[in-house]
Design a protein around this motif. Structure first.
Motif: not given
Length: 323
Positions: A242-247
């Motif tokens: 969830l913290a590293h969630n690129p578009v």
């Protein structure tokens, strides 16, 4: 040769162990997959010489490296050949590692009204006693069955449905199982003995064209991650996702392989509920090799409707595509 055998079959090659090559005939594990052309595999089976065949190499890979692009190419070629009136069925040579996922995808997307038979091998083509030729011969017998339909996997004389088949052993030549449901049937000297009905097919058409177009129109499968619940699970993997969630590669779903009847460690469950609250779809399957999650009123997460964790991940991705 009966009337159905006089009709044409299509054999599509994608690589795998069945097309593998080793430097020594007694080496069944130190081989390189996807080295032998599918046309050469067909030529190794003299019984196929009398059957009208079209042979085509779609890919040449180790199936552990399966990607969306190969699935799209394969599904497109399958659909085009299904639409040919003279084609009775299709045989696909494939690696064992992800054959259950490919079979599930093709059945979900296409639901073909003709048989699409995936087959494979656990020993390379160069083995002292390869299992690929017999599996290929059995697959052709299934594809020629007049009432056959849907996507199945044929290996070691057994016919498995796409929804149920799973690889359960890393070495033996009969590595697949269909769990509680059991195989659809078996092949005995080119004759079929059926135990259960064929997979469901789309009515009055050769395949589901809208489903295929959605798959072909996808630049990528929606991102769905697979994680396991286990002792001392803390949910940090979910929070990191969830913290590293690129578009560009936004997390759309999580499948959790739960213990027992889909139970999930409390700390992991808290993180999964956080994911749900942020709009991520969460599904629970069981990490048990047999059985399924039995739904109950206290179940905190939606279950996979009997699908294994790997198929549940693929099913959720396809669902997010609108298939």
């Amino acid at each position: 040769m009966n009337a159905n055998q006089a009709r044409r079959l299509v054999v599509l090659g994608t690589g795998g162990t069945i097309a593998g090559r080793a430097t020594q005939a007694n080496d069944n594990v130190g081989y390189v997959a996807g080295q032998v052309a599918v046309s050469d595999l067909v030529a190794m089976v003299p019984a196929l010489a009398a059957c009208p065949l079209d042979v085509e190499q779609v890919a040449q890979i180790n199936s552990k490296d399966m990607v969306l692009g190969v699935w799209q190419s394969l599904a497109e070629r399958v659909a085009e050949h299904l639409d040919r009136p003279e084609v009775a069925g299709i045989v696909i040579t494939h690696g064992t590692d992800t054959i259950e996922e490919t079979a599930f995808l093709l059945q979900t997307v296409l639901r073909p009204s003709k048989p699409v038979v995936l087959t494979c091998a656990m020993r390379p083509a160069t083995a002292l006693v390869p299992d690929g030729p017999q599996n290929l011969s059995d697959a052709v017998a299934v594809a020629l069955q007049p009432d056959a339909r849907g996507v199945v996997v044929v290996c070691a004389g057994r016919i498995h449905g796409a929804d149920d088949v799973a690889k359960v052993h890393p070495y033996r030549t009969d590595p697949f199982d269909s769990g509680d449901a059991g195989p659809l049937g078996c092949v005995e000297e080119a004759q079929l003995r059926m135990f259960r009905p064929w997979p469901q097919a789309v009515p009055e058409r050769t395949h589901d064209a809208p489903g295929l177009q959605r798959l072909l129109g996808a630049d990528a499968l929606p991102r769905v991650e697979l994680i396991f619940s286990h002792a001392n699970a803390d949910g940090e993997v979910v929070r990191a996702l969830l913290a590293h969630n690129p578009v560009a590669r936004r997390l759309r779903g999580i499948v959790v392989a739960g213990t027992g009847n889909g139970t999930v460690h409390d700390d992991l469950l808290a993180a999964l509920k956080q994911a749900q609250a942020s709009g991520v779809a969460v599904v629970v399957a069981s990490r048990c090799g047999q059985g399924r999650v039995v739904p109950h009123s206290g179940q905190p997460l939606p279950d996979s409707a009997g699908l294994s964790p790997v198929k549940a991940r693929l099913a959720l991705a396809l669902q997010l595509l609108g298939i």
